[in-house]
Every structure is written in structure tokens, then in C-alpha cells.
Design a protein around this motif. Structure first.
Motif, PDB file in Angstrom:
ATOM      1  N   TYR A   6       0.921  -1.101  -0.056  1.00 16.89           N
ATOM      2  CA  TYR A   6      -0.003   0.142  -0.078  1.00 16.89           C
ATOM      3  C   TYR A   6       0.907   1.369  -0.004  1.00 16.89           C
ATOM      4  N   TYR A   7       0.718   2.130  -0.932  1.00 15.96           N
ATOM      5  CA  TYR A   7       1.307   3.578  -0.698  1.00 15.96           C
ATOM      6  C   TYR A   7       0.197   4.544  -1.208  1.00 15.96           C
ATOM      7  N   PRO A   8       0.393   5.858  -1.205  1.00 19.72           N
ATOM      8  CA  PRO A   8       1.535   6.534  -0.677  1.00 19.72           C
ATOM      9  C   PRO A   8       1.544   6.868   0.901  1.00 19.72           C
ATOM     10  N   TYR A   9       0.750   6.554   1.296  1.00 23.05           N
ATOM     11  CA  TYR A   9       0.457   6.777   3.050  1.00 23.05           C
ATOM     12  C   TYR A   9       1.081   5.760   3.814  1.00 23.05           C
ATOM     13  N   ILE A  10       1.402   6.153   4.968  1.00 22.97           N
ATOM     14  CA  ILE A  10       1.936   5.115   6.016  1.00 22.97           C
ATOM     15  C   ILE A  10       0.709   4.421   6.569  1.00 22.97           C
ATOM     16  N   ASN A  11      -0.366   5.058   7.171  1.00 21.26           N
ATOM     17  CA  ASN A  11      -1.648   4.437   7.706  1.00 21.26           C
ATOM     18  C   ASN A  11      -2.559   3.895   6.586  1.00 21.26           C
ATOM     19  N   VAL A  12      -3.054   2.453   6.750  1.00 20.34           N
ATOM     20  CA  VAL A  12      -4.077   2.182   5.786  1.00 20.34           C
ATOM     21  C   VAL A  12      -5.326   2.653   6.590  1.00 20.34           C
ATOM     22  N   PRO A  13      -6.198   3.322   5.593  1.00 17.09           N
ATOM     23  CA  PRO A  13      -7.414   4.145   6.248  1.00 17.09           C
ATOM     24  C   PRO A  13      -8.567   3.142   6.609  1.00 17.09           C
ATOM     25  N   ARG A  14      -9.299   3.313   7.286  1.00 20.27           N
ATOM     26  CA  ARG A  14     -10.630   2.606   7.491  1.00 20.27           C
ATOM     27  C   ARG A  14     -11.714   2.896   6.773  1.00 20.27           C
ATOM     28  N   THR A  15     -11.585   2.145   5.419  1.00 19.33           N
ATOM     29  CA  THR A  15     -12.562   2.540   4.351  1.00 19.33           C
ATOM     30  C   THR A  15     -13.191   1.270   3.917  1.00 19.33           C
ATOM     31  N   ASP A  16     -14.172   1.268   3.243  1.00 19.84           N
ATOM     32  CA  ASP A  16     -14.601   0.220   2.310  1.00 19.84           C
ATOM     33  C   ASP A  16     -13.507  -0.346   1.409  1.00 19.84           C
ATOM     34  N   TRP A  17     -12.836   0.348   0.905  1.00 18.02           N
ATOM     35  CA  TRP A  17     -11.578  -0.111   0.034  1.00 18.02           C
ATOM     36  C   TRP A  17     -10.587  -0.970   0.678  1.00 18.02           C
ATOM     37  N   ALA A  18     -10.191  -0.521   2.084  1.00 18.07           N
ATOM     38  CA  ALA A  18      -9.225  -1.135   2.895  1.00 18.07           C
ATOM     39  C   ALA A  18     -10.076  -2.450   3.210  1.00 18.07           C
ATOM     40  N   GLU A  50      -4.267  -1.339  15.089  1.00 13.91           N
ATOM     41  CA  GLU A  50      -5.022  -2.718  15.175  1.00 13.91           C
ATOM     42  C   GLU A  50      -4.744  -3.551  14.028  1.00 13.91           C
ATOM     43  N   LEU A  51      -4.621  -3.178  12.749  1.00 11.89           N
ATOM     44  CA  LEU A  51      -4.080  -3.901  11.757  1.00 11.89           C
ATOM     45  C   LEU A  51      -2.945  -4.654  11.746  1.00 11.89           C
ATOM     46  N   ASN A  54      -2.762  -7.326  14.746  1.00 11.93           N
ATOM     47  CA  ASN A  54      -3.396  -8.391  14.191  1.00 11.93           C
ATOM     48  C   ASN A  54      -2.776  -9.147  12.862  1.00 11.93           C
ATOM     49  N   GLU A  55      -1.551  -8.660  12.541  1.00 11.50           N
ATOM     50  CA  GLU A  55      -0.838  -9.179  11.375  1.00 11.50           C
ATOM     51  C   GLU A  55      -1.715  -9.280  10.129  1.00 11.50           C
ATOM     52  N   LEU A  56      -2.616  -8.290   9.951  1.00  9.48           N
ATOM     53  CA  LEU A  56      -3.106  -8.159   8.807  1.00  9.48           C
ATOM     54  C   LEU A  56      -2.481  -7.094   7.817  1.00  9.48           C
ATOM     55  N   VAL A  57      -1.697  -6.360   8.395  1.00  7.75           N
ATOM     56  CA  VAL A  57      -0.744  -5.554   7.718  1.00  7.75           C
ATOM     57  C   VAL A  57       0.682  -5.541   8.015  1.00  7.75           C
ATOM     58  N   THR A  58       1.658  -5.664   7.577  1.00  4.94           N
ATOM     59  CA  THR A  58       3.048  -5.881   7.701  1.00  4.94           C
ATOM     60  C   THR A  58       3.958  -4.522   7.395  1.00  4.94           C
ATOM     61  N   PRO A  59       4.309  -3.882   8.598  1.00  8.12           N
ATOM     62  CA  PRO A  59       5.348  -2.833   8.137  1.00  8.12           C
ATOM     63  C   PRO A  59       6.520  -3.074   7.603  1.00  8.12           C
ATOM     64  N   ILE A  60       6.846  -2.326   6.579  1.00  6.03           N
ATOM     65  CA  ILE A  60       8.173  -2.600   5.794  1.00  6.03           C
ATOM     66  C   ILE A  60       9.038  -1.256   5.863  1.00  6.03           C
ATOM     67  N   ASN A  61      10.196  -1.619   6.438  1.00  3.43           N
ATOM     68  CA  ASN A  61      11.229  -0.575   6.378  1.00  3.43           C
ATOM     69  C   ASN A  61      12.032  -0.658   5.129  1.00  3.43           C
ATOM     70  N   ILE A 200     -15.924  -4.444  11.163  1.00  3.64           N
ATOM     71  CA  ILE A 200     -15.962  -6.025  10.829  1.00  3.64           C
ATOM     72  C   ILE A 200     -14.567  -6.185  11.968  1.00  3.64           C
ATOM     73  N   ASP A 201     -14.772  -7.326  12.703  1.00  2.00           N
ATOM     74  CA  ASP A 201     -13.929  -7.969  13.631  1.00  2.00           C
ATOM     75  C   ASP A 201     -12.553  -8.049  12.972  1.00  2.00           C
ATOM     76  N   LEU A 202     -11.649  -7.386  13.409  1.00  2.76           N
ATOM     77  CA  LEU A 202     -10.395  -7.832  12.580  1.00  2.76           C
ATOM     78  C   LEU A 202      -9.612  -9.148  12.907  1.00  2.76           C
ATOM     79  N   LYS A 203      -9.834  -9.419  14.267  1.00  6.30           N
ATOM     80  CA  LYS A 203      -9.302 -10.761  14.581  1.00  6.30           C
ATOM     81  C   LYS A 203     -10.107 -11.733  13.962  1.00  6.30           C
ATOM     82  N   LYS A 204     -11.210 -11.898  13.759  1.00  7.63           N
ATOM     83  CA  LYS A 204     -12.238 -12.811  13.415  1.00  7.63           C
ATOM     84  C   LYS A 204     -12.047 -12.886  11.768  1.00  7.63           C
TER      85      LYS A 204
END
Length: 330
Positions: A6-18, A50-51, A54-61, A200-204
Motif C-alpha cells: 500500500y502507498y503513498p501513505y503510512i496508515n491504511v485507512p478505515r474505508t470500504d476499500w481497505a 490494530e491492523l 492482528n498481522e493483517l498489515v506488515t510494516p516494511i522498512n 468488521i472484527d479484525l481478529k475474526k
């Protein structure tokens, strides 16, 4: 590809797209400054934190991915320098306040070496009249240049990490006609197939994806066959026909999962168990239970209705969506 960047931002937004993206790909990566790894609670937005947890998003350095970050960005500066007309336009835009912010650690080798970028990519952009340091480790960069630089960086990192670069940001980047066409087709299909609510429950969600990974792969293959076919252009009759078929198959599967299989379940499971438990011996007694299920039998029956969703056979690749709709809504 099974994973994206995901780019260009750092935070994945809480949207339907996400949420659609989280369901469609095995994992999302995000380009993250080094300091975010040390103090995630302080830096991430709440949803992104939260993402990550819950290991749904992986931060990449990026500095752990790029072996020579400064050398790798030189072609980008050369591209800007060789097109004088666009450079002059960008310089005017920068003076008029059309700017975006880029964190210096997306290119820095270490937290303590911020000053070295007076000689590197940001120094080069400053000399071209397209950037200036603003606050701490952030640089203000001409808006289109910032967008293109992040797309350039995302393309490098996604190639090295075997991810597909994607964004919910709609402004144009360099040479992206084919990429945009495929992305837009994919978004149109997914927005029609996955109209999920924002809660949506992210753990679920993570548990569901892990359990149903083969179904996810089958679904993604089905969609990508349409997305990658150059003969199927968006808004063409053929595209709409494929989309209508996918919607129809999904609805058919959802209906099968929700319809009552009362007699089969009752005779095959519930009555057998209840009969053994209660010592049922006659057909008339069984018939009486059929006519009015006891509370315990009704509870077992209801539970089996829930569990039977996984038993639905499907060759279309749409079972993943039908199950997701049934399993992970709050």
C-alpha cells in the motif's frame, strides 16, 4: 500476486476499500519509517495499529529492503532533470503551495543520520526547487513530485518483496495507463462483490482468512483472469457479463448456505442423536419430534445449520465471498 504494498501513505485507512483489500489479499504491506517500529502506539493511527497487531498489515522498512537507497533514487532525479518543461511547471506549483510531506526515514539508513540527506535525494529535490525541510524528519515536496517519488519507491520495494503496488489515491503518476486500467477493473469487481459494512472484527477476519486460504486463492484467480485480460475492458458488454455472472454465482451460494435443509439434517443427525439420548423406539415418537422440535434438538439443529455452510460444494471460486458474508460480519 497474493500480497500487495500500500502507498503513498503510512496508515491504511478505515474505508470500504481497505476492508475489501484485506479480504482479497493474503497480506498488505505498508512503507513505514524506522521510528514507527520503536514506538508504534505513538505513531500509528488507531485502525492501522490494530491492523499491525492482528498481522493483517506488515510494516516494511525500505532501508532493510533497498541495498543502495541513494543510488537507487538517482534515476528518479535524472528523470525530473531531463524534462525541463515539466520541471518548470512543478517549480511553480511548489511556490504556489501545492505540496505533500515525505518522512525522511523512508530513505534514511539510520535514525541518527537525518542530516546526510542534505546530500542525497532531498538535497537533490531542494536544488531543483521542489522540496524543503519542514518539521524534524519531514520534508515538504511538490505534490506531483511527492506522489511520483512514492510510486517510484513503492515500485522498487514491491518488486523486491514480490508484492503488487496499489493505492486508494486517484491522482495520476508516471506511466501508469496499463496499471490504472487493471486496478480500476479490479476495484469495480470487488466493490460490487464485497459490499461489506465498515464494522468488521479484525481478529475474526484474520482467522477466517487463515482457515479459508485455498478458497481465497481460488476466488482471486477467478477475478484476476478478468482483470488481466486486455480483451475485457471496463464498461464493455463482456465485462458486465462477467460481473453479472460473478454476482449471480455469489448470490446462489449465499442462498444455499442460508436455506433450510430441515429433513436431511433432522433425520441424518438431530433425530439420531436425540433418539439415542431419549431412548426413542417408534416411528410415531420420531414423527412427534418432527412436528415440534424440543428445545435441545432445536438448538442442535440451529448449530448444524451454521456449520453446514462449509459443506456447500462450489467450483466457481465464489464460495470464499459467500462464507465471508456469513462468518465475519459483526
Amino acid at each position: 500476486m497474493n500480497n500487495l504494498l500500500y502507498y503513498p501513505y503510512i496508515n491504511v485507512p478505515r474505508t470500504d476499500w481497505a476492508l475489501r483489500t484485506l479480504l482479497y489479499y493474503e497480506n498488505i504491506g505498508s512503507i513505514v519509517p524506522q521510528e514507527y517500529f520503536y514506538e508504534p502506539e505513538r505513531n500509528y493511527e488507531e485502525f492501522m495499529l490494530e491492523l499491525v497487531r492482528n498481522e493483517l498489515v506488515t510494516p516494511i522498512n525500505p532501508i532493510e529492503v533497498l541495498d543502495n537507497p541513494w543510488e537507487a533514487t538517482r534515476p528518479f532525479l535524472k528523470l525530473i532533470e531531463t524534462n525541463r518543461e515539466k520541471l518548470i511547471t512543478a517549480q511553480n506549483s511548489f511556490r504556489q503551495g501545492q505540496r505533500g510531506n515525505i518522512h525522511i526515514d523512508k530513505f534514511s539508513k539510520a535514525r541518527v543520520h537525518a542530516d546526510k540527506f542534505d546530500k542525497d535525494i532531498f538535497y537533490g529535490l531542494e536544488q531543483l526547487g521542489l522540496a524543503e525541510r519542514t518539521d524534524g524528519r519531514w520534508f515538504s515536496v511538490e505534490q506531483k513530485t511527492a506522489n511520483n517519488l512514492m510510486f517510484f519507491l513503492a515500485t522498487l520495494i514491491s518488486t523486491k518483496t514480490n508484492r503488487l503496488p496499489t493505492t486508494d489515491y486517484v491522482r495520476p503518476f508516471y506511466n501508469r495507463n496499463s496499471f490504472d486500467s487493471q486496478r480500476q477493473k479490479r476495484e469495480t469487481i470487488l466493490s460490487n462483490l464485497i459490499p461489506f459494512p465498515s464494522e468488521i472484527d479484525l481478529k475474526k477476519l484474520l482467522k477466517f482468512k487463515e482457515k479459508n486460504l485455498p478458497l481465497l486463492n481460488a476466488f482471486r484467480t477467478r477475478v484476476e483472469l478478468i482483470v488481466l485480460d486486455p480483451n475485457i475492458t471496463e464498461d464493455s458488454p463482456l465485462f458486465h457479463q462477467h460481473l453479472a455472472e460473478l454476482l449471480q454465482r455469489k448470490d446462489e451460494l449465499s442462498a444455499k448456505m442460508n436455506e433450510s435443509h430441515f429433513k436431511n439434517i433432522l433425520f441424518g443427525t438431530v433425530c439420531g442423536l436425540i433418539g439415542a439420548y431419549q431412548g426413542l423406539a417408534t416411528a410415531s415418537t420420531t414423527a412427534a419430534i418432527i412436528g415440534g422440535l424440543p428445545g435441545f434438538a432445536h438448538a442442535v439443529y440451529s448449530a448444524l445449520q451454521i456449520e453446514r455452510a462449509e459443506n456447500i460444494f462450489d467450483q466457481t471460486g465464489l464460495k470464499y465471498l459467500a462464507l465471508a458474508d456469513k462468518r465475519i460480519r459483526r
